[in-house]
Scaffold this active site. Structure first.
Site, PDB file in Angstrom:
ATOM      1  N   CYS A 277       1.114  -1.091  -0.090  1.00  0.00           N
ATOM      2  CA  CYS A 277      -0.117  -0.067   0.355  1.00  0.00           C
ATOM      3  C   CYS A 277       1.319   1.353  -0.071  1.00  0.00           C
ATOM      4  O   CYS A 277       0.439   2.341  -1.167  1.00  0.00           O
ATOM      5  CB  CYS A 277      -0.694   0.062   1.175  1.00  0.00           C
ATOM      6  SG  CYS A 277      -0.262  -0.068   2.633  1.00  0.00           S
ATOM      7  N   HIS A 337      -2.524   1.219   6.997  1.00  0.00           N
ATOM      8  CA  HIS A 337      -3.167   0.924   5.233  1.00  0.00           C
ATOM      9  C   HIS A 337      -3.071   2.550   5.130  1.00  0.00           C
ATOM     10  O   HIS A 337      -2.815   3.063   5.978  1.00  0.00           O
ATOM     11  CB  HIS A 337      -4.738   0.212   4.904  1.00  0.00           C
ATOM     12  CG  HIS A 337      -4.688  -0.093   3.628  1.00  0.00           C
ATOM     13  ND1 HIS A 337      -3.713  -1.083   2.999  1.00  0.00           N
ATOM     14  CD2 HIS A 337      -5.850   0.586   2.945  1.00  0.00           C
ATOM     15  CE1 HIS A 337      -4.682  -0.576   1.698  1.00  0.00           C
ATOM     16  NE2 HIS A 337      -5.225   0.352   1.655  1.00  0.00           N
ATOM     17  N   HIS A 349      -6.229   2.933  -4.328  1.00  0.00           N
ATOM     18  CA  HIS A 349      -5.054   2.190  -3.505  1.00  0.00           C
ATOM     19  C   HIS A 349      -4.525   1.019  -3.496  1.00  0.00           C
ATOM     20  O   HIS A 349      -5.222  -0.015  -4.368  1.00  0.00           O
ATOM     21  CB  HIS A 349      -5.735   1.272  -1.568  1.00  0.00           C
ATOM     22  CG  HIS A 349      -7.269   0.995  -1.430  1.00  0.00           C
ATOM     23  ND1 HIS A 349      -7.416   0.089  -0.537  1.00  0.00           N
ATOM     24  CD2 HIS A 349      -8.116   1.317  -2.246  1.00  0.00           C
ATOM     25  CE1 HIS A 349      -7.776  -0.464  -0.353  1.00  0.00           C
ATOM     26  NE2 HIS A 349      -8.884  -0.028  -1.987  1.00  0.00           N
TER      27      HIS A 349
END
Length: 391
Positions: A277, A337, A349
């Site tokens: 990520c 994240h 993402h």
């Protein structure tokens, strides 16, 4: 029998004394100096991913023995000064990085399309991060065929000799000053001939090579190890011209992010071959001319805060959204994240693969899981807090 009983008692006494001796607490001076060392580490090396201060103190008779390794020489000097000012006799055996194993080869320039940088000096170790062809890494230590290196974003980890070309300071300066091209396709090849029949190396977005000229619609390039190759002229751009023409914007960040849609998730990856990520957000900003921190838990401290009320209002394209576990009375916030805001309630993402999600409960791409663990956002554009320019 009496002699046997007496012997058993003696053994019991010896064992008891030994156990008690093992339970003796360190003297107050050692506790004090350990606390001082820890406070210095908290200032100079709070994050071991980018700064090392692994220093241990041990009482050796009437003197203090310092051992370990650090790349923070100033921090070590602060500790030594405090010890000397207090009248302590100190034996300093701390290794300061870069150490003597490096010699004159203080730089390693990435020699493959992507080099894998690992958490330990073995191929089976966790992939910590990656670096792109042409990037310069600082060498801190050499251990046989492995090098402890620091990447442009400050990350400290290990790379094997096959992924880089070692250089002296003068060699690296020559490399950095040479005219270069940047590769602008997600994937491609450098060839061993101008007809493009023999593959010399694969290439990925953001790779940089020295430009030597043009031949038959191909750019002649040189790798860090001096191999000569040829790349289609429409797949590269002069690096300086490209860099000066790039005007970082939310639109451009999102454009590069969208060009990576479908790319596979790879823990530790920061290239089009696969990315986690934060490696994904890092890549999108790299192609806008910025080097940003490596991990999501580091990226959350860069830039400026936006959307403090967690309403997804006031966000602009390119803002970074962070997700994870909110702080409680007994635990700290934990960022796990990160994604990029695209506008219209959507963000992009890397999760399983690079994809688009929405915070709108009526949308087909609604991501309830991440919406419920949203921690806030940061804006990098228009600020240099915690980030730097690429070259």
């Amino acid at each position: 029998m009496k002699l046997q009983s007496l012997g058993a008692i003696c053994v019991l006494i010896i064992l008891t004394v030994g156990l008690l001796d093992g339970c003796v607490e360190p003297p107050e001076s050692m506790i004090h100096w350990t606390q001082v060392k820890d406070s210095i580490q908290a200032i100079y090396a709070p994050d071991k991913r980018v700064a090392w201060f692994d220093v241990e103190l041990k009482q050796d008779g009437k003197q203090l023995l310092l051992s370990g390794v650090t790349d923070q020489q100033e921090a070590l000097q602060v500790l030594l000064s405090k010890l000397h000012d207090a009248g302590e006799t100190v034996v300093n055996q701390v290794t300061v990085l870069p150490d003597s194993s490096v010699g004159d080869m203080r730089y390693a320039v990435v020699n493959n399309s992507v080099c894998n940088i690992r958490s330990e000096h073995r191929h089976s170790a966790e992939l910590a991060t990656q670096a792109l062809l042409g990037m310069t890494l600082k060498v801190l230590q050499r251990l046989e065929e492995w090098y402890l290196v620091q990447s442009p974003d400050g990350y400290i980890s290990w790379v094997d000799h096959g992924g880089v070309q070692l250089m002296t300071g003068s060699e690296q300066l020559k490399w950095s000053k040479s005219p270069k091209v940047v590769y602008l396709r997600n994937y491609g090849n450098a060839y061993g001939d101008t007809q493009g029949t023999t593959v010399l190396s694969d290439l990925v977005l953001g790779d940089c090579l020295v430009r030597r000229g043009t031949v038959d619609g191909m750019v002649e390039v040189q790798f860090p190890d001096r191999r000569i190759g040829y790349v289609p002229i429409d797949e590269v751009a002069d690096f300086r011209t490209w860099r000066e023409s790039v005007v970082p914007s939310g639109e451009l960040v999102v454009a590069y992010a969208q060009s990576l849609l479908g790319s596979p998730y790879l823990w530790g990856g920061t290239s089009t071959k696969g990315m986690d990520c934060s490696g994904f957000t890092k890549m999108a900003y790299l192609m806008n001319g910025y080097i940003i921190p490596r991990d999501a838990s580091q990226q959350v401290h860069a830039g400026t805060v936006v959307d403090p009320n967690l309403t997804f209002e006031g966000l602009e394209k390119g803002d970074l959204l962070f997700f994870g576990r909110a702080a409680t009375d007994s635990t700290r916030q934990r960022v796990t994240h990160v994604g990029l805001w695209m506008g219209d309630s959507t963000f992009i993402h890397s999760s399983q693969q690079v994809r688009i999600s929405s915070v709108d409960s009526n949308a087909l791409q609604y991501d309830e899981f991440n919406k419920n663990r949203y921690l806030g956002s940061r804006r990098y554009l228009g600020t240099m807090v915690g980030i730097s320019h690429w070259y």
